[in-house]
Design a protein around this motif. Structure first.
Motif, PDB file in Angstrom:
ATOM      1  N   ASP A  88       0.820  -1.220   0.000  1.00  0.00           N
ATOM      2  CA  ASP A  88       0.000   0.000   0.000  1.00  0.00           C
ATOM      3  C   ASP A  88       0.853   1.269   0.000  1.00  0.00           C
ATOM      4  O   ASP A  88       0.337   2.367  -0.215  1.00  0.00           O
ATOM      5  CB  ASP A  88      -1.000   0.005   1.179  1.00  0.00           C
ATOM      6  CG  ASP A  88      -0.363  -0.338   2.513  1.00  0.00           C
ATOM      7  OD1 ASP A  88       0.556  -1.179   2.546  1.00  0.00           O
ATOM      8  OD2 ASP A  88      -0.795   0.244   3.526  1.00  0.00           O
ATOM      9  N   HIS A  89       2.171   1.116   0.179  1.00  0.00           N
ATOM     10  CA  HIS A  89       3.083   2.267   0.175  1.00  0.00           C
ATOM     11  C   HIS A  89       4.032   2.261  -1.020  1.00  0.00           C
ATOM     12  O   HIS A  89       4.401   3.317  -1.513  1.00  0.00           O
ATOM     13  CB  HIS A  89       3.863   2.315   1.485  1.00  0.00           C
ATOM     14  CG  HIS A  89       2.950   2.423   2.664  1.00  0.00           C
ATOM     15  ND1 HIS A  89       2.628   3.615   3.246  1.00  0.00           N
ATOM     16  CD2 HIS A  89       2.207   1.477   3.302  1.00  0.00           C
ATOM     17  CE1 HIS A  89       1.741   3.405   4.222  1.00  0.00           C
ATOM     18  NE2 HIS A  89       1.476   2.115   4.268  1.00  0.00           N
ATOM     19  N   ASP A 200       3.714   3.677   8.975  1.00  0.00           N
ATOM     20  CA  ASP A 200       2.744   2.858   9.714  1.00  0.00           C
ATOM     21  C   ASP A 200       3.272   2.527  11.111  1.00  0.00           C
ATOM     22  O   ASP A 200       2.835   1.571  11.733  1.00  0.00           O
ATOM     23  CB  ASP A 200       2.452   1.549   8.959  1.00  0.00           C
ATOM     24  CG  ASP A 200       1.615   1.772   7.713  1.00  0.00           C
ATOM     25  OD1 ASP A 200       1.217   2.930   7.456  1.00  0.00           O
ATOM     26  OD2 ASP A 200       1.356   0.794   6.985  1.00  0.00           O
ATOM     27  N   HIS A 244      -1.742   6.186   7.165  1.00  0.00           N
ATOM     28  CA  HIS A 244      -3.192   5.994   7.141  1.00  0.00           C
ATOM     29  C   HIS A 244      -3.790   6.871   8.245  1.00  0.00           C
ATOM     30  O   HIS A 244      -3.081   7.308   9.151  1.00  0.00           O
ATOM     31  CB  HIS A 244      -3.574   4.531   7.425  1.00  0.00           C
ATOM     32  CG  HIS A 244      -2.862   3.539   6.555  1.00  0.00           C
ATOM     33  ND1 HIS A 244      -3.334   3.152   5.330  1.00  0.00           N
ATOM     34  CD2 HIS A 244      -1.696   2.874   6.739  1.00  0.00           C
ATOM     35  CE1 HIS A 244      -2.493   2.280   4.796  1.00  0.00           C
ATOM     36  NE2 HIS A 244      -1.480   2.099   5.627  1.00  0.00           N
TER      37      HIS A 244
HETATM   38 ZN   LIG Z   1       0.154   0.894   5.314  1.00  0.00          ZN
END
Ligand SMILES: [Zn+2]
Ligand SMILES: [Zn+2]
Length: 330
Positions: A88-89, A200, A244
């Motif tokens: 997701d990064h 994160d 996030h």
């Molecule tokens: Zn993440």
């Protein structure tokens, strides 16, 4: 992405910081950031590389030019920074590199994941299957694993990492690099003045998911708690901007709350192990609503990271090797 979803924050040194949220996966928003300082501009993280994520990133870049009046575009970017090697990064890095020749920076432990995420995921299949068997998961469920990794194994590779980061580096004379493993082996937080890009490592609402050392070296609860200390010892942080969720107004209080939450979970796990239990059985007790993949994998990792932490300290004792059962010591 809806119009106006881009948020601006100001750096203490006059930098403009823009947060571009992207739909990394169904139901999961990840934040990318653009930092602009004079002629210098950096993109921090790239989203997942899935179509919606790429579209949101593209729209965000366009909004900076059109709405915020920034002289920014793919071809003007000075730097691409990847905070850690999770899809997701970094999954969108291949997409970004087709548009920008800016040099990529990432921590040395995450170079395989950043430079070729599809190959990295493929290489993770066997160790992850072994981890699931160790945790006590049935073969039929282990066999479903490939389906959950499958989407990520189709994307474009990220390519060369030009600048290899280590703890204590000052990247581009601006970003102080703080290595924060536990969630991901090569995760870095970046300090820009009194702003911490915390990836994160710290999230405003949820406990960042931990990766057990049993599955990937350098991770686990011990390194995570040490990294919370490391960030907590940074003086004068005013704002945390995470991968996030919302901005973190009090980084120190959030780090302390996460520590407390982990320590109370340790007690719960010890209490669950009055009788010998597999990691799967402990997870069923502590996370009863996360018993199906892919949530099950996350729950097992969270339990395993704590079980190994307790085992290392002699507070849980394993019985068996292939699928050990853990019992609380007196
Ligand atoms: Zn993440
Ligand atoms: Zn992550």
């Amino acid at each position: 992405m809806t119009e106006g979803a881009v948020r601006r924050f100001d750096g203490a040194g006059g930098e403009r910081i823009y947060q571009i949220p992207v739909r990394a996966f169904r139901g999961m928003i990840a934040h990318t950031y653009v930092v602009i300082d004079g002629d210098y501009s950096a993109l921090i993280d790239t989203g997942s590389g899935h179509d919606e994520s790429n579209a949101d990133l593209e729209a965000g870049m366009a909004a900076l030019a059109a709405q915020a009046g920034e002289r920014i575009g793919w071809e003007r970017l000075s730097r691409i920074i990847i905070t850690h090697g999770h899809i997701d990064h970094c999954g969108g890095l291949g997409y970004v590199r087709a548009r920008s020749g800016a040099p990529v920076a990432a921590h040395h432990l995450d170079i395989p994941a950043v430079s070729d995420h599809p190959a990295h995921l493929a290489a993770q299949l066997a160790p992850t299957a072994a981890f699931l068997r160790w945790a006590g998961v049935a073969e039929a469920v282990v066999g479903q694993l490939g389906r959950y990794f499958g989407g990520g194994m189709r994307g474009a590779p990220g390519g060369e990492v030009a600048t290899v980061l280590a703890d204590g580096d000052l990247l581009d004379g601006r970003f102080a690099v703080i290595h924060t493993p536990g969630h991901c082996a090569g995760q870095v937080c970046l300090r820009l003045g009194d702003v911490l890009f915390c990836a994160d490592h710290l999230l405003a609402r949820t406990n960042p998911r931990l990766t057990p050392a049993h599955l990937e070296a350098h991770n686990g609860l011990g390194p995570y708690l040490a990294a919370l200390d490391r960030v907590g010892a940074e003086p004068g942080l005013r704002l945390g901007l995470a991968g996030h969720e919302e901005p973190i107004a009090d980084v120190y209080a959030r780090a302390e709350a996460l520590r407390e939450s982990h320590l109370s979970r340790l007690e719960q796990i010890r209490a669950a192990c009055g009788e010998p239990r597999t990691v799967l059985e402990i997870a069923a007790q502590i996370y009863p609503d996360m018993q199906q993949p892919p949530g099950l994998l996350i729950a097992l990792q969270a339990i395993a990271a704590r079980v190994e932490y307790l085992e290392q300290r002699g507070l849980l004792a394993p019985d068996g090797e292939l699928t050990p059962r853990f019992r609380a010591t007196a």
